[in-house]
Design a protein around this motif. Structure first.
Motif, mmCIF file in Angstrom:
data_model
loop_
_atom_site.group_PDB
_atom_site.id
_atom_site.type_symbol
_atom_site.label_atom_id
_atom_site.label_comp_id
_atom_site.label_asym_id
_atom_site.label_seq_id
_atom_site.Cartn_x
_atom_site.Cartn_y
_atom_site.Cartn_z
ATOM 1 N N VAL A 298 -12.860 27.276 32.999
ATOM 2 C CA VAL A 298 -12.773 27.105 34.452
ATOM 3 C C VAL A 298 -11.473 27.724 34.945
ATOM 4 O O VAL A 298 -10.390 27.405 34.447
ATOM 5 N N ASP A 299 -11.590 28.620 35.908
ATOM 6 C CA ASP A 299 -10.399 29.154 36.576
ATOM 7 C C ASP A 299 -9.945 28.125 37.599
ATOM 8 O O ASP A 299 -10.721 27.751 38.482
ATOM 9 N N ALA B 53 -6.513 29.051 33.515
ATOM 10 C CA ALA B 53 -7.888 28.837 33.061
ATOM 11 C C ALA B 53 -7.876 27.752 32.006
ATOM 12 O O ALA B 53 -6.983 27.709 31.159
ATOM 13 N N LEU B 54 -8.836 26.857 32.121
ATOM 14 C CA LEU B 54 -8.930 25.762 31.172
ATOM 15 C C LEU B 54 -10.396 25.490 30.900
ATOM 16 O O LEU B 54 -11.165 25.254 31.835
#
Lengths: 251, 381
Positions: free
Chosen positions: B226-227, B222-223
């Protein structure tokens, strides 16, 4: 003594007694009230079954569930009603995993997704699974006392300490006698009312008082209300820690 | 499915269910379809299906599920087409799932007909070396991860988020032992990343006459809310062959995707957005003429999907598959309305855009389609 003077004396006495009662109450700080309230709301463990009744202008839909929680940051919720039977929600610290049995798929939720509605109800994933102390996330100010549904309450304003807290502002009404939440209103950072939760029924479990019927209204959803009812509950009983794992989620 | 094996597993599943609490669920679907046809303006079809689920609950160490489905439908045909309805009626009855899952000392056993989700990705998934790395596009409710098969699997938990899993997929009888497929995967959580690697040895997914080695690696994390996931998989023929490197390159499939929520503000709710890409680096990166093929002709395909719930019981979706190399696409828009307990109405409309020899073409049968449906789910828990 003339009757009029006696009445005045009685009234003055009542005022003095009321003030005497109020002084220790007002001496409580907001943090202390939250601590006393959370003694009823936070547990080492909790196992429960219950339902959510989601009512809108077309009627009522019921979702039933069973739930187990350990401490503040581990919980497992499984839906048992036919439409969502077997769907599970696992909270592990600040992560939430959803399991869908038809696809045997696991979805990982975080951030804004925690605010997403659970099965179209007025509860979010954060509402359903989060139970960390409000004192970790909020500055608490005691604004005074008010009567709610015939009960004297403390009115508290909670303002988030960080921007990543899901509800930036909360106003809570805490019963001044039993130290249980009677009502909470949730606000956006700009002060717009988002949700209102009223606790309308309680049950004594051991030395704690647990809210067992909660009415949640999401002000963004017109003519909608969710009634969250706990049917069976067990508190602070041993719970198998392996429940809170991907293995259990996908079993 | 062979009768003997099915009967044995059904017997075991029934025994497991009998030994525990039972949850039953019935799902009934009714639908009407309208599809375009090159020679007729519109073809109409209708049909329905019923599904019975029996699941064992209440026992923490063993569970089982039996799902039987019946389908009855009239395929789309021109209005007033010759022949009675009975001539065209298609019926099918099948066992979609019949499995037992049990906790045994140190591991968990699954046996029967079910699915395992290997890798990541809703549409493109290079890690799904069991059931296929990309399914056909669904113009309906987008139920992609539904394929099942007969299998035996052992799941060994390593920690709360990591595990090992071994699987054997016996072939349909009568068959040779050599037609059995077997493999394993490891899912390991390292910090904020989930890594996965898997291997399967079994019949060639295309011809079923050759045997091959399939393997994949996958990362998920996850960043910034956002997965994301990134996977790569390939296959090699078991009998070697003249050019293993070329074979591995040809079968190399890389998939990547992201899934996140766009916060429209506290007053508006959340938009969920997904974008996936399927890349075959050694396939064609230039448009080709000729017969259209499946989603493996070109080097790149995309799968975007957007979902939004404007109210408690309303869901809107827009999804599609884009073939950027030949400039064609298929797209589907849908709405579902859960109006009463268990009752959901839905409407899905899909359209293809592209030339006759593109992956998707405007003038192909079914290039325009609409499905109006109703689903009712009821049961006891």
């Amino acid at each position: 003594m003339r009757p009029c003077a006696r009445r005045l004396l009685v009234a003055a006495g009542a005022v003095v007694l009321a003030l005497a009662a109020a002084v220790p109450a007002l001496a409580l700080t907001g943090d202390e009230i939250i601590r006393r309230m959370e003694r009823h709301e936070r547990h080492d463990s909790m196992q429960s079954t219950g339902s959510m009744e989601i009512t809108d202008r077309f009627g009522t839909r019921t979702k039933s569930f069973m739930s187990t929680a350990l401490g503040d940051d581990r919980s497992l919720l499984e839906f048992t009603n036919p439409e969502e039977a077997g769907q599970k929600v696992l909270r592990l610290e600040d992560e939430i995993y959803l399991y869908f049995p038809d696809s045997e798929d696991v979805i990982h939720l975080q951030g804004a997704a925690l605010r997403d509605s659970v099965l179209g109800s007025d509860f979010s994933y954060e509402d359903m699974t989060g139970s960390s102390s409000r004192l970790n996330d909020y500055e608490v100010v005691l604004e005074g006392t008010e009567e709610i549904d015939g009960h004297e309450t403390y009115r508290l304003r909670l303002t988030a300490k960080r921007r990543d807290v899901v509800y930036p502002v909360q106003v809570a009404w805490v019963d001044s006698e039993r130290f249980v939440t009677r009502r909470v209103e949730l606000f956006s950072r700009r002060g717009r009312a988002l949700k209102r939760m009223a606790v309308t029924e309680f049950r004594e479990v051991g030395d704690k008082v647990i809210g067992t019927r909660l009415e949640m209204s999401d002000f963004m959803k017109k003519e909608s209300m969710t009634v969250f009812t706990i049917d069976d509950i067990a508190i602070d009983e041993p719970v198998d820690e392996s429940l809170f794992s991907l293995e259990e989620l996908t079993f | 499915m062979t009768v003997g094996r099915a009967a044995a597993l059904l017997l075991l599943a029934t025994a497991a269910i009998a030994a525990a609490d039972l949850r039953s669920t019935v799902t009934i679907d009714a639908r009407m379809n309208a599809v375009s046809h090159p020679e007729e303006s519109v073809w109409l079809g209708s049909g329905g299906s019923a599904r019975l689920d029996l699941a064992a609950t209440g026992n923490r160490s063993v569970r089982g599920q039996l799902r039987i489905s019946a389908d009855l439908h009239l395929p789309p045909a021109a209005p007033g087409a010759a022949g009675s309805d009975r001539d065209h009626l298609v019926t099918s009855l099948g066992v979609e799932r019949a499995f037992i899952r049990a906790r045994l000392p140190g591991f968990r056993l699954t046996a029967g007909k079910t699915r395992l989700s290997w890798g990541r990705g809703r549409f493109f998934n290079a890690g799904d070396i069991l059931f296929g790395q990309n399914p056909g596009f669904s113009s309906g409710a987008g139920e992609y991860l539904t394929a099942t098969d007969w299998l035996v699997a052992a799941y060994v938990p390593v920690d709360l988020r990591s595990f090992l899993e071994a699987v054997v997929l016996p072939p349909p009888l009568p068959a040779r032992l050599a037609d059995t497929a077997a493999g394993a995967r490891a899912v390991i959580r390292i910090g904020e990343l989930t890594s996965e690697a898997g291997y399967l040895f079994g019949p060639d997914s295309g011809t079923s006459t050759q045997r091959e080695h399939r393997a994949f690696v996958s990362l998920k994390g996850a960043l910034a809310g956002v997965d994301w996931h990134l996977s790569a998989g390939s296959a090699l023929p078991a009998d070697g062959g003249p050019d293993l490197r070329e074979a591995a390159q040809d079968r190399l499939f890389v998939t990547a995707g992201g899934f996140g929520f766009v916060d429209l503000g506290p007053e508006s709710g959340l938009l969920n957005v997904r974008l996936e890409a399927g890349v075959r680096p050694w396939r064609s990166w230039q448009e080709q003429s000729g017969t259209p093929s499946a989603l493996d002709r070109y080097g790149l395909y995309l799968f975007p999907e957007v979902g939004f719930a404007p109210a408690d019981n309303w869901n809107l979706s827009l999804s599609g598959v884009i073939s950027p190399i030949d400039g064609s696409a298929v797209t589907a828009a849908g709405a579902s309305w859960n109006i009463l307990q268990g009752l959901t109405f839905s409407l899905y409309v899909s359209a293809m855009l592209g030339d006759a020899d593109d992956t998707f073409a405007w003038d192909r049968a079914g290039s325009l389609a609409a499905t109006l449906g109703a689903r009712f789910v009821f049961g006891s828990s």
